[in-house]
Each structure stands twice: as C-alpha cells, then as structure tokens.
Design a protein around this motif. Structure first.
Motif, PDB file in Angstrom:
ATOM      1  N   GLY A 747      -2.676   6.466   9.428  1.00  0.00           N
ATOM      2  CA  GLY A 747      -1.574   5.888   9.346  1.00  0.00           C
ATOM      3  C   GLY A 747      -1.678   4.422   8.028  1.00  0.00           C
ATOM      4  O   GLY A 747      -1.388   4.407   7.695  1.00  0.00           O
ATOM      5  N   ARG A 748      -2.240   3.115   8.784  1.00  0.00           N
ATOM      6  CA  ARG A 748      -2.521   2.067   9.257  1.00  0.00           C
ATOM      7  C   ARG A 748      -3.081   2.106   7.837  1.00  0.00           C
ATOM      8  O   ARG A 748      -2.912   1.460   6.804  1.00  0.00           O
ATOM      9  CB  ARG A 748      -3.002   1.235  10.786  1.00  0.00           C
ATOM     10  N   ALA A 749      -4.036   2.567   7.658  1.00  0.00           N
ATOM     11  CA  ALA A 749      -5.261   2.905   6.364  1.00  0.00           C
ATOM     12  C   ALA A 749      -4.285   3.105   5.093  1.00  0.00           C
ATOM     13  O   ALA A 749      -4.488   2.697   4.010  1.00  0.00           O
ATOM     14  CB  ALA A 749      -6.458   3.692   6.652  1.00  0.00           C
ATOM     15  N   ALA A 750      -3.587   4.315   5.134  1.00  0.00           N
ATOM     16  CA  ALA A 750      -2.888   4.723   3.985  1.00  0.00           C
ATOM     17  C   ALA A 750      -1.866   4.057   3.615  1.00  0.00           C
ATOM     18  O   ALA A 750      -2.093   3.658   2.256  1.00  0.00           O
ATOM     19  CB  ALA A 750      -2.462   6.359   4.932  1.00  0.00           C
ATOM     20  N   SER A 751      -1.190   3.466   4.375  1.00  0.00           N
ATOM     21  CA  SER A 751       0.059   2.239   3.570  1.00  0.00           C
ATOM     22  C   SER A 751       0.639   1.351   4.934  1.00  0.00           C
ATOM     23  O   SER A 751       1.999   1.359   5.087  1.00  0.00           O
ATOM     24  CB  SER A 751       1.064   3.388   3.652  1.00  0.00           C
ATOM     25  N   GLY A 752       0.014   1.403   5.642  1.00  0.00           N
ATOM     26  CA  GLY A 752       0.152   0.589   6.898  1.00  0.00           C
ATOM     27  C   GLY A 752       1.352   1.191   7.919  1.00  0.00           C
ATOM     28  O   GLY A 752       2.526   0.342   8.513  1.00  0.00           O
ATOM     29  N   THR A 753       1.978   2.420   7.952  1.00  0.00           N
ATOM     30  CA  THR A 753       2.901   3.235   8.382  1.00  0.00           C
ATOM     31  C   THR A 753       2.588   3.584   9.976  1.00  0.00           C
ATOM     32  O   THR A 753       1.148   3.740  10.086  1.00  0.00           O
ATOM     33  CB  THR A 753       3.564   4.924   7.642  1.00  0.00           C
ATOM     34  N   ARG A 754       3.592   3.888  10.905  1.00  0.00           N
ATOM     35  CA  ARG A 754       2.781   4.234  12.451  1.00  0.00           C
ATOM     36  C   ARG A 754       3.408   5.731  11.992  1.00  0.00           C
ATOM     37  O   ARG A 754       3.424   5.501  10.834  1.00  0.00           O
ATOM     38  CB  ARG A 754       3.984   3.247  13.141  1.00  0.00           C
ATOM     39  N   ILE A 755       2.593   5.905  13.225  1.00  0.00           N
ATOM     40  CA  ILE A 755       3.038   7.580  12.967  1.00  0.00           C
ATOM     41  C   ILE A 755       4.736   8.644  14.060  1.00  0.00           C
ATOM     42  O   ILE A 755       4.012   7.502  15.287  1.00  0.00           O
ATOM     43  CB  ILE A 755       1.656   8.287  13.327  1.00  0.00           C
ATOM     44  N   PRO A 756       4.979   9.365  13.800  1.00  0.00           N
ATOM     45  CA  PRO A 756       6.410   9.567  14.870  1.00  0.00           C
ATOM     46  C   PRO A 756       5.026  10.012  16.123  1.00  0.00           C
ATOM     47  O   PRO A 756       4.214  10.521  15.435  1.00  0.00           O
ATOM     48  CB  PRO A 756       6.139  10.398  14.061  1.00  0.00           C
ATOM     49  N   PRO A 757       5.594   9.548  16.595  1.00  0.00           N
ATOM     50  CA  PRO A 757       5.690  10.076  18.140  1.00  0.00           C
ATOM     51  C   PRO A 757       4.932  11.571  18.057  1.00  0.00           C
ATOM     52  O   PRO A 757       4.738  11.926  19.580  1.00  0.00           O
ATOM     53  CB  PRO A 757       6.155   9.749  19.115  1.00  0.00           C
TER      54      PRO A 757
END
Length: 802
Positions: A747-757
C-alpha cells in the motif's frame, strides 16, 4: 586429493536417494528464486528500460490542424530544447465499437457493444526515430482498410486480429479490419492506421489534429517538461497547442505497479531459501549420523579432518550444482510468461530482460545456502576421532526415547501410533528441522491465501465493479476552455427525467447523483477535486480505513495521501475555498481511494453548492440488481433516455474486464506457493527416508513378530503427522504477520495509502482450522512414498543383511 574425489563420486553414486532429494530441493528452491528475482529485476524501473528500447518521447504534443501546417510543425523539431522528434502525424479522437456479427433473435434489439473513445493516429512506419512501436501479434496496417490497436484497447473491447471495428461518429460510419495488436511506450494512441485513413474519420465531432513526439534536453522534473512544452509552443500561433502528455505521468503509473510486486516476491524468495537451508542441513546431518563408522575408517586410513569435511560437503554441493543449473533453467523458462504478463499489466511493450545477472545471483545464493547449511555437521564430522566415530557407528541405537516409549506404550493410543510418536522424538534436532520446513509450508499457504483475498478486496474497492456496475456521465468542458472547431456538446436530458428513468427500471437497485469541482484546500498548494453526492452514497464501495462515511452537510472523507500531504487527520477540519467563498469542513473518515492523484475530498452536494453555486450534476452511478446483466441494463436505459442515438451520455459498464496487474499478482502467488509447499513436502520426505533406513532393522523385527504392512504405513505416517500438527499453530501466525507487513508495504509503495483493517484476517476460524491441519497434510504427502517403501521391504532380506 585424488582419494577424496574418488570417495566423493563413489558416495554420490551409492547414496542415490540422498542425491536425488538434494537435487530436487535445490531445483525447486532455485527455480522459485529465479522466477521471483526475474520478476523483481523486471519490476525494477521497467518503464525506463522499455523507454530506452523504444527511444521513447519525453513529450507528445497535439496541435490544431486548422491553425498550423505540417511544414510549420516540422520546424519545431529544431527548437533549442529538442534533441529528436518524429511526426507530424494526423490524429482524430472518435468513438470506436467492435462489429458484432451475431445479432441475436430476428427483430430483437442489437446487442450492447462496449465503446472506446479512441485516439487514432496515422502512421505509415511503426519504427520512426522517436516512439518505436512493438507489434505483439499480426502485422502493421499498410492498406486503407486495416488498423492496429493497442493492447489496452484490445483488452477493453475484446478485440483480436481479424475482427472488425466501426467508427459510428465518423462520416459514413466506416469499418476497418484489425490486422495487428501493437504497443507503444507512450499510451496517447489507441489505434494506428495509414495517414490517408485517418483523414476519412475527421468530421464535425472529430476534427483533424496533428501529433508530434519529442525528445528534449531537460526532462528530469515536471517543471522542466512544462518549460520545454512552452518553448516548443512559442514557435507557433497562440491556441495551436491543444494538449500535451509527458513521459513522467506514464512512468509513475508503471513504477507504482512494479513497486507493489517487490515485497511479496522477496517474501517468497526468502521462504524458499529458508526451507532449502533447513532441508539441506537435515540431509547433511543424516549423512553424518549414518556414516559414523565409515568416517572412523576413513580417519584410520589417513584422511585428514579437512578432507573429511570437504568430502561430506561435496556430497551436498555436487548434486546442488546440478539441481541449481536445472532449476535456474526451468525458472528462467517459466518466468517468460510471467514477464510478458508483467509488461502487459504495466502497459509496456513485451520485456526482453537479460537473465545472466539473475542466474548468477541465484546460483551464488543457492550454493551459499547449501554450503552454510552443510558446514556445521561436516565440521563436526571432521573433528571426530577415529575411535569415537567407529564406536558411535557400531554401538546400538540411542535409547534416549525409551522412557518416553514406555509411557507411550501405556497410553490408550494404538501401538502403531505410539511407536510413530516415539520415532519422531528419538531424533529431536532432525524433528525440529523437519517441523521448521513444515512451518514454512504452512506459513506460505496462509500468506498466499491471505494475500490473494486481500488483493481481491483491494481490486473490488478500487474498480468498485461489484458495487456500482454502471456510470452515466455527461460530456463536459472545463470552465474557461473552448470547444474544438466544429464541435458542440449534445443536449442533455433533465435531471428529473434521468432520475425517473433510473428509479422506474426494475433492474436498477439504486443510483446516486454526482458532481465535481476544483477547489483549494488548506495545506495543499494545487487545486484538488471535490466529489459531491446527492442521496445515499455509502454503498459506492470506498473502503473505510478509519472513521466513517460522511452523513451530513459539512462532513467529508479523504484518502490517506490527502491527509498526509495536508497534515490532516480524522476528526480534524480543513478549509476549502473557491473564489471568494470558503467553508470549514469536518473530516470524518479516511478512505481507500486511488482516483487521480489521491488529492481529493468526497462529501455532499449541499456542501459543494455552498462553495460553488454553479456546480451541476454531471454523472450518475448505478447498482444493478443481482442477476441482471449490466450491459443489457445499460442498453435499455440508453434506449429510453436517448432514442435517437448515444450522444448525450458517456456510458461506462464496469466489470467487463479484470485488471491485468491483479491477474499477474495472483498467478505469481499461486505458482510460488505451490513450489514452496512442494519444497516443504520434500523436506518431510527426506526426514522419513533417513528415519526408515536407520530403523530398517527395527521395522524388520516388528514385521517378523506380526506387524502388517498397513500398520507400518500408519506408524511411519504418525511419526510425521505429529510434526505437522505441531507446525500448524506456528505457521498460521507467521503467515498472518508476514501478510500484514507485506500488504502494508504494498500500500505504501503504491500510493502511500494505508490499508483498511477489514482487509486483514479475511480467513475465518473454520478456514484457519483447516490451514492448521494443512501441516499434517504436507507431512503425510511427504511421508507417503517412504512409508510404502518401508511397508514393502521384506523382513528376511533386512535381517539377513544384518
């Protein structure tokens, strides 16, 4: 040294099964590592290599053909900032649909066909000085009735070589035959045909344009490319430049996908190396234990400790070299389809990765692993004195497990099971290494299944095709922009009419009105998009990372990148401004959203109207009822709203194709998981072979006193099943934690996004219970062949050989 080599080759020929086990484990490990590392190499700056092979353009500019000429455009190639150029090529932007031969029932409605807004470029040569095109299948279109389509366009429309397409908005609605599938490093074109054919497509709705491809001197940043664009455009009349595309925009998308692949490929590579280390160490330990008497004899006749160490290591390294060479070859051949799929997923021409460095690295890693795994037991064998080695080799078997054996014999367990358990514990170090290899297999299975499920959730919430299958959008022109010459927007149905048609169609479950505007937000220098909804919108499929979906005016949700870049957080506020109007909005949720550049807000239309009173509803998202065909629903709605032809709406039917990147990920995951589980089973196989050969006399005695073959099989299988039962509880949390870390890295590599729990722990309790038993399954699969050998061996032959 000659004596060492002679003894080494004799032992390798004599211990055929041990040699085969090492070769098999090394072959599988090296094959998995080669496959993973080849994909990592291809995923490391893939766009840069493809760009260099195609001599790609840094800038692709489109010009108004009514304001300039081809000769004037050729003069821009000598601008100070330009190093090379190609073109001008005639260009037309127009709709393209596949021609469906089977029209269904006589008199029935024509089947709904997907439509592509195609950028058609006229090229007579596929390999100009800049932007060389790769022909993937078929040939290059040179006749007036043929064309080549890009791979992405072929996927979207379901086209292949030989099919026919129509341009419904062009004069005469001409048809063309697809003669080839091609790829360009610069995806601004979706169709190529001879220049004369392009001019036939120009019309009131599709004016003729010219396209030029440039390589420039300064291209490291977006600012440099914008300056280069301005320098080129300044040589022409104002308004001549219509649009521009730079290579950095395309490179970013390709690099995101490649960066996502690396974490899980490295994970599988490390799994393979860890399993190989445990199994090779187990094999060498078994060789040493089974060769104590032989080692003592070797020392007695003059072998030095160093010679004995190298002779034992040679028994590992010789088959390991053969296994590595075969495994690397198989892994290299197996990687080619995956490399082609990688290029396809990245939207790049087919890859031609150099495999030499990868093969050399894998060979070095595998041989290093084998050397380190076998070094400790080989050194221990070299240090033994001749007397100690001969004594251990001729003394009766260890009785360390006899006390436990007496306890097990008094337990209510069947005697075959208790004997198997005693056998498993009689060699604790060997059992520990075997358990470790099974743990790797279970962890691999948990990791692969969890990653597959998580990627499925990510794909579902990014394309949202399972939530909103249809989108009806009005063509719009940004404020201040001018329509192209001769082009006019079609009349739009009223919102009330659209809502009535949608709400009365029995196949439409629900829909929502949408609008969007560019606004300025505190903490962000550039304008961002505000997406507004009128009506219930929670069902649209944007996964919540933290907080909740907006419910009231003044509340908004935002993706991770927006919050990070603006130093905002859930529960905080953001000031939004458009012109003289501004408003403070409350951030109530963080969402998984990859729209545009991830700098956006989503909220109610009432909120947007308070900031931008001129905003209008410009699209609708629809969810069809379960069992309904989205294409058929789209066709019915379009015919009701637009009886005179599809002019007012751009209709997007989602879910007609699957993202190539996710197909690639799942294919790689499945292949590597299967290889690693096979490695774990091979480790069990090796352990059981060693155990049954060491216990050959005991098994023969048991058979002589009446143990049936099926009881021998049950005893051998129970000795490994207990190890698989122990490995399950360790492998499950290991696989879950690795999955958690890898999916967050992706997720961080793709666009700096966090992943929903909600994307973690997707395997329910029943599934986890079955996965816990997968260790037993791996153990039984590995132990089954040697258990059959032990059951079929005649007791008389074994006792006579003693």
């Amino acid at each position: 040294m000659r004596a060492v080599i002679s003894k080494l080759f004799a032992d390798v020929r004599r211990r055929k099964l041990q040699t085969v086990v090492i070769m098999l484990v090394v072959l599988l490990s090296s094959g998995a590592a080669t496959l993973a590392l080849s994909l990592i190499v291809e995923s490391d700056a893939p766009y840069d290599r493809a760009f260099q092979r195609a001599n790609g353009p840094h800038l692709v500019l489109t010009f108004d053909a009514h304001r300039t000429s081809k000769s004037r455009l050729r003069q821009t190639a000598v601008a100070r900032v330009v190093t090379a150029a190609a073109g001008p090529w005639p260009v037309v932007e127009t709709a393209m649909v596949p021609v469906v031969r089977n029209q269904g029932r006589a008199g029935g409605p024509a089947p709904f066909s997907p439509t592509l807004d195609a950028v058609v470029v006229g090229r007579s040569n596929p390999r100009p000085a800049v932007d060389r095109i790769t022909i993937e299948s078929g040939t290059w279109a040179r006749s007036l009735g043929g064309l080549d389509v890009s791979r992405s366009a072929a996927d979207q429309l379901g086209l292949s070589v030989g099919q026919t397409v129509r341009f419904p908005d062009a004069p005469g609605r001409p048809t063309f035959r697809v003669v080839g599938i091609a790829d360009s490093i610069s995806p601004v074109a979706s169709v190529w045909m001879p220049p004369e054919s392009v001019r036939r497509l120009a019309g009131p709705h599709s004016p003729l344009e010219y396209q030029m491809a440039y390589r420039v001197r300064q291209f490291s940043t977006g600012a440099e490319l914008r300056a280069d664009t301005q320098a080129i455009a300044s040589r022409l009349a104002a308004g001549t430049l219509l649009s521009s595309s730079d290579y950095l925009q395309v490179k970013q998308a390709a690099d995101i996908i490649s960066a996502v692949m690396i974490p899980f490929l490295l994970s599988f590579s490390l799994f393979a190396l860890a399993a190989a280390t445990l199994i090779v160490a187990n094999v060498v330990s078994g060789v040493v234990v089974g060769s104590y008497r032989e080692i003592g004899v070797m020392k007695s006749v003059g072998f030095t400790p160093r010679q004995i160490t190298w002779e034992i290591l040679g028994q590992v390294l010789a088959p390991a070299i053969i296994g590595s060479v075969v495994g690397i070859t198989v892994g290299t051949l197996a990687s080619r389809p995956f490399l082609e799929s990688t290029a396809h997923a990245l939207g790049l021409p087919a890859a031609t990765t150099v495999v030499g460095p990868v093969d050399g690295l894998v060979l070095s890693l595998i041989m290093g692993v084998c050397l380190m795994a076998g070094l400790v037991p080989a050194l221990r064998a070299g240090r033994l004195t001749a007397m100690a080695a001969i004594t251990m080799g001729t003394a009766p078997g260890a009785q360390g497990g006899s006390t436990l054996g007496r306890l097990l014999s008094q337990s209510p367990l069947p005697r075959t099971v208790s004997l198997g358990l005693e056998q498993a514990i009689s060699r604790p170090l060997r059992s520990l290494m075997t358990t470790g290899s099974i743990v790797v297999g279970v962890a691999t299975l948990v990791f692969a299944l969890s990653l597959h499920l998580s990627l499925g959730q990510v794909a579902a919430h990014l394309d949202r095709s399972s939530y909103a299958q249809l989108e009806f959008g009005f063509p719009t022109v940004p404020i201040g922009a001018k329509l192209k010459s001769g082009f006019a927007l079609p009349p739009q149905p009223s919102r009330s009419r659209v809502a009535h048609v949608f709400s009365t169609n029995p196949s439409v479950a629900r829909f929502v009105d949408e609008a969007q505007s560019s606004v300025l937000a505190s903490g962000i220098a550039e304008p961002i998009q505000y997406y507004a909804y009128q009506g219930a919108s929670r069902w649209l499929g944007y996964a919540i990372i933290s907080g909740r979906w907006f419910e009231r005016p003044g509340e908004v949700v935002a993706p991770t990148r927006m919050l990070t870049q603006a130093h905002l957080h859930v529960g905080g506020t953001v000031f939004v401004r458009m012109g003289a109007r501004s408003r403070r909005l409350h951030i109530v949720g963080e969402i998984l959203d990859q729209t545009g550049n991830d700098l956006l807000l989503r909220g109610s239309w009432t909120t947007l109207r308070s900031i931008d009173p001129t905003s209008r509803i410009n699209s609708y998202e629809l969810q069809v009822r379960q069992g309904s065909d989205p294409s058929a629903v789209a066709q019915a709605l379009a015919q009701t709203l637009e009886p005179n032809g599809p002019n007012a709406f751009n209709i997007d039917v989602r879910g007609t194709s699957t993202d190539g990147a996710f197909i690639l990920f799942n294919g790689v995951i499945a292949a590597l998981a299967l290889i690693l589980i096979s490695i774990a089973a091979a480790g069990v196989f090796n352990t059981v072979i060693l155990a049954t050969r060491e216990k050959a006399r005991d098994l023969a005695v048991l058979k002589a006193v009446g143990m049936a073959p099926f009881q021998v099989v049950a005893m051998v299988l129970s000795s490994t099943a207990i190890l698989g039962l122990i490995a399950g509880p360790f492998g499950i949390p290991a696989g879950q934690e690795l999955h958690r870390q890898v999916i967050q890295l992706m997720g961080r590599a793709a666009s700096g996004t966090r992943i929903p729990p909600s994307f973690f722990n997707l395997i329910d309790r029943r599934g986890l219970a079955l996965l816990a038993l997968s260790g037993v399954l791996i153990a039984v699969l590995g132990a089954w062949p040697p258990s059959q050998w032990a059951a079929s061996k005649r007791a008389g032959e074994v006792l006579q050989s003693e």
